[in-house]
Write an enzyme that holds these catalytic residues in place. Structure first.
Site, PDB file in Angstrom:
ATOM      1  N   HIS A 124       0.822  -1.215   0.000  1.00  0.00           N
ATOM      2  CA  HIS A 124       0.000   0.000   0.000  1.00  0.00           C
ATOM      3  C   HIS A 124       0.855   1.263   0.000  1.00  0.00           C
ATOM      4  CE1 HIS A 124      -3.721  -2.250   1.782  1.00  0.00           C
ATOM      5  NE2 HIS A 124      -3.495  -2.545   0.531  1.00  0.00           N
TER       6      HIS A 124
ATOM      7  N   CYS B 184       5.092  11.350  -7.836  1.00  0.00           N
ATOM      8  CA  CYS B 184       4.696  12.431  -8.750  1.00  0.00           C
ATOM      9  C   CYS B 184       3.414  12.011  -9.482  1.00  0.00           C
ATOM     10  CB  CYS B 184       5.799  12.691  -9.781  1.00  0.00           C
ATOM     11  SG  CYS B 184       5.314  13.935 -11.014  1.00  0.00           S
TER      12      CYS B 184
ATOM     13  N   GLY C   7      -2.150  -8.988  12.576  1.00  0.00           N
ATOM     14  CA  GLY C   7      -2.654  -7.640  12.866  1.00  0.00           C
ATOM     15  C   GLY C   7      -3.434  -6.997  11.743  1.00  0.00           C
TER      16      GLY C   7
ATOM     17  N   SER D 223      -7.472  -6.845   9.823  1.00  0.00           N
ATOM     18  CA  SER D 223      -8.889  -7.207  10.008  1.00  0.00           C
ATOM     19  C   SER D 223      -9.399  -8.111   8.893  1.00  0.00           C
ATOM     20  CB  SER D 223      -9.738  -5.931  10.058  1.00  0.00           C
ATOM     21  OG  SER D 223      -9.554  -5.201   8.830  1.00  0.00           O
TER      22      SER D 223
END
Ligand code: APR
Length: 233
Positions: free
Chosen positions: A107, A115, A173, A175
């Protein structure tokens, strides 16, 4: 056990370093509307709000230190005889700060800027502004190097190849509510990997894992790593 271990981490592994998660009681998405700060449309509507949001998250991340869970994963990579491939949904740099080297930020990362005009990425200034000129094309089109909802995560081909050769897949960790990461356990199961969830409490996908251990990451992750290194897993 000497086969490839693929690890997926989410915000929960950094919670005990003082960084907020997204969907817990006091999570980020209870304070901000993700449509405003984590979508291309939100950035187009109000870039200053988005930059302020990520500058604040970068400051928090820079002030945070790795916890025992990050340290345990670095210890695993340094001492395990096989490959350890760490895919994180997190944009903080705590895995690298703990010493993990084989890390893929699917991510993106607060540490880099992107840019919007030419796609160039470079180390972000602590306080980033959209007017910062791109070092390559000079356009004043700077944005956070974070993958927003509706955008394609980084490294999906590399991740799928790793899942295809994994002997073990561990989810820590997270969900299990955001795709494509939430589907990694299904991909790993299909290729016969042993699947493990280490989480504070059962995630949305907990029943899809062969093994689950619940508790704070700083407790369950070091214990699991010690079991692996002792050859118990
Ligand atoms: N130890 C272990 N797990 C914890 C801890 C802890 N101390 N604290 C919280 N958790 C768990 C929660 O139980 C929850 O299952 O971490 C998970 C956090 O879930 P989310 O807040 O949804 O975070 P995450 O799964 O990383 O979100 C995925 O959603 O908004 C997007 O891009 C963002 O990467 C993020 C993605």
């Amino acid at each position: 056990m000497t086969g490839t271990i693929v690890i997926l981490t989410g915000a929960g592994i950094s919670a005990e370093s003082g960084l907020g998660t997204f969907r817990d009681v006091d999570g980020l998405w209870t304070k901000y509307d993700l449509n405003d700060v984590a979508t291309p449309e939100g950035f187009a509507r109000n870039p200053e709000l988005v930059m302020e949001f990520y500058n604040a998250r970068r400051a928090n991340a820079l002030a945070a230190t790795p916890n025992a869970a990050h340290d345990a994963l670095a210890k695993l990579e340094a001492n395990y005889s096989g490959e350890v491939f760490l895919v994180t949904q997190n944009v903080d740099g705590l895995h690298e700060a703990a010493g993990s080297r084989n890390v893929l930020h699917m991510h993106g990362a607060l540490a880099s800027a992107l840019c919007g005009a030419c796609g160039h990425r470079w180390p972000a200034n602590d306080i980033m502004a959209t007017s910062d000129p791109c070092p390559r094309c000079k356009a004043p089109a700077t944005r956070p190097d974070v993958v927003w909802f509706g955008e394609v995560p980084y490294g999906m081909h590399v991740i799928s190849e790793a899942l295809a050769r994994a002997e073990t897949f561990v989810s820590i960790g997270t969900s299990g509510e955001v795709y494509p990461a939430a589907n990694f356990v299904a991909e790993a199961t299909q290729t016969g990997a042993h699947t493990v969830e280490l989480n504070l409490d059962p995630s949305a996908g907990a029943s899809r894992f062969a093994e689950t251990r619940f508790g704070p990451a700083t407790e369950v992750v070091p214990r699991w790593v010690d079991d692996v290194l002792a050859g118990a897993k």
